[in-house]
Structures are given as structure tokens and as C-alpha cells.
Design a protein around this motif. Structure first.
Motif, short mmCIF file in Angstrom:
data_model
loop_
_atom_site.label_atom_id
_atom_site.label_comp_id
_atom_site.label_asym_id
_atom_site.label_seq_id
_atom_site.Cartn_x
_atom_site.Cartn_y
_atom_site.Cartn_z
N UNK A 82 0.81 -1.22 0.00
CA UNK A 82 0.00 0.00 0.00
C UNK A 82 0.84 1.27 0.00
N UNK A 83 2.00 1.25 0.65
CA UNK A 83 2.83 2.45 0.67
C UNK A 83 3.27 2.80 -0.75
N UNK A 84 3.72 1.81 -1.47
CA UNK A 84 4.12 2.05 -2.86
C UNK A 84 2.92 2.49 -3.70
N UNK A 85 1.77 1.86 -3.50
CA UNK A 85 0.57 2.23 -4.25
C UNK A 85 0.16 3.67 -3.97
N UNK A 86 0.18 4.07 -2.70
CA UNK A 86 -0.16 5.45 -2.35
C UNK A 86 0.83 6.42 -3.00
N UNK A 87 2.12 6.07 -2.96
CA UNK A 87 3.15 6.94 -3.55
C UNK A 87 2.95 7.09 -5.05
N UNK A 88 2.70 5.97 -5.72
CA UNK A 88 2.51 6.03 -7.17
C UNK A 88 1.24 6.79 -7.54
N UNK A 89 0.20 6.64 -6.75
CA UNK A 89 -1.04 7.36 -7.01
C UNK A 89 -0.84 8.87 -6.87
N UNK A 90 0.02 9.27 -5.93
CA UNK A 90 0.31 10.69 -5.73
C UNK A 90 1.35 11.19 -6.74
N UNK A 91 1.93 10.25 -7.49
CA UNK A 91 2.92 10.56 -8.53
C UNK A 91 4.12 11.31 -7.99
N UNK A 98 0.00 11.28 2.90
CA UNK A 98 -0.96 10.67 1.98
C UNK A 98 -2.42 10.98 2.33
N UNK A 99 -2.63 11.68 3.47
CA UNK A 99 -3.98 12.01 3.93
C UNK A 99 -4.83 10.75 4.07
N UNK A 100 -4.31 9.82 4.88
CA UNK A 100 -4.98 8.55 5.10
C UNK A 100 -4.78 8.11 6.55
N UNK A 101 -5.36 6.99 6.89
CA UNK A 101 -5.20 6.45 8.24
C UNK A 101 -4.14 5.34 8.22
N UNK A 102 -3.62 4.97 9.40
CA UNK A 102 -2.70 3.83 9.45
C UNK A 102 -3.34 2.56 8.88
N UNK A 103 -4.62 2.37 9.13
CA UNK A 103 -5.29 1.19 8.58
C UNK A 103 -5.29 1.20 7.06
N UNK A 104 -5.42 2.38 6.46
CA UNK A 104 -5.37 2.46 5.00
C UNK A 104 -4.02 1.99 4.48
N UNK A 105 -2.94 2.44 5.11
CA UNK A 105 -1.60 2.06 4.66
C UNK A 105 -1.29 0.60 4.96
N UNK A 106 -1.68 0.15 6.14
CA UNK A 106 -1.32 -1.20 6.56
C UNK A 106 -2.35 -2.25 6.16
N UNK A 107 -3.50 -1.78 5.71
CA UNK A 107 -4.57 -2.67 5.24
C UNK A 107 -5.01 -3.64 6.35
N UNK A 108 -5.23 -3.08 7.54
CA UNK A 108 -5.68 -3.87 8.68
C UNK A 108 -7.18 -3.72 8.82
N UNK A 109 -7.90 -4.82 8.66
CA UNK A 109 -9.36 -4.79 8.82
C UNK A 109 -9.83 -5.72 9.92
N UNK A 110 -8.95 -6.64 10.32
CA UNK A 110 -9.29 -7.57 11.40
C UNK A 110 -8.01 -7.97 12.13
N UNK A 111 -8.16 -8.53 13.33
CA UNK A 111 -7.02 -8.87 14.16
C UNK A 111 -6.01 -9.75 13.45
N UNK A 112 -6.46 -10.72 12.69
CA UNK A 112 -5.56 -11.65 12.01
C UNK A 112 -4.64 -10.95 11.02
N UNK A 113 -5.07 -9.80 10.51
CA UNK A 113 -4.23 -9.05 9.58
C UNK A 113 -2.93 -8.61 10.23
N UNK A 114 -2.96 -8.37 11.53
CA UNK A 114 -1.76 -7.95 12.24
C UNK A 114 -0.72 -9.06 12.21
N UNK A 115 -1.16 -10.29 12.43
CA UNK A 115 -0.24 -11.43 12.39
C UNK A 115 0.38 -11.57 11.00
#
Length: 87
Positions: A9-18, A57-74
Motif C-alpha cells: 500500500x505504501x508504494x501504491x499510495x506513492x505512485x497514485x500521488x505521482x 498521503x492524507x490517510x489512516x494507518x489502517x489504509x496504509x497497513x490494510x488492517x481490517x481484522x485482528x488476524x491481519x496484524x499477524x
């Protein structure tokens, strides 16, 4: 030390912002190489760097890390034995 796996997601956000890796590195106060390691997930990821990226990037940590549930952290962390971490 616990490292985050590569965070696409970090790379995707960077590329989207060009913007370049070098540009973001300068905005975050990191070396160019330091930012590259951060984007590849091969260096320690400080909370302050995460929050600076969110501001940039004007986003949340969840947006960058793509955390939607506890298992995503693992899945995000590069830890071999979870049992040693959990109390």
C-alpha cells in the motif's frame, strides 16, 4: 526486533500521488535509502514514520497497513513464533 513485511500500500499510495521515493524521503526526514528500506519492509518501521506517511498521503494507518481484522496484524508482522509474544 520485529519487522513489518513489505507493505504494498505504501508504494501504491506513492505512485497514485505521482511522487518519487526520494521526494517522500526528504519530506519524512529520511535518507533515500532509508525510505527504500521502509517501502520494501526491510527495516524497522517506526510509529512516527507511519504517522508522517499518513499525514503526507492524507490517510489512516489502517489504509496504509490494510488492517481490517485482528488476524491481519499477524500477517503483517514477520514473527516466527507467536506463542513467545503473547502473554
Amino acid at each position: 526486533m520485529i519487522f513489518l513485511k513489505k507493505i504494498e500500500n505504501i508504494k501504491n499510495f506513492r505512485e497514485k500521488k505521482e511522487v518519487s521515493q526520494r521526494y517522500i524521503a526528504s519530506k519524512l526526514g529520511l535518507s533515500f535509502r532509508g525510505y527504500q528500506y521502509l517501502e520494501k519492509g526491510t527495516s524497522d518501521f517506526k510509529l512516527s514514520s507511519l504517522l508522517k506517511l499518513c499525514l503526507f498521503f492524507e490517510c489512516t494507518p489502517n489504509d496504509l497497513l490494510n488492517i481490517t481484522k485482528f488476524e491481519d496484524i499477524k500477517d503483517l508482522l514477520d514473527i516466527e513464533d507467536w506463542n513467545n509474544l503473547i502473554v
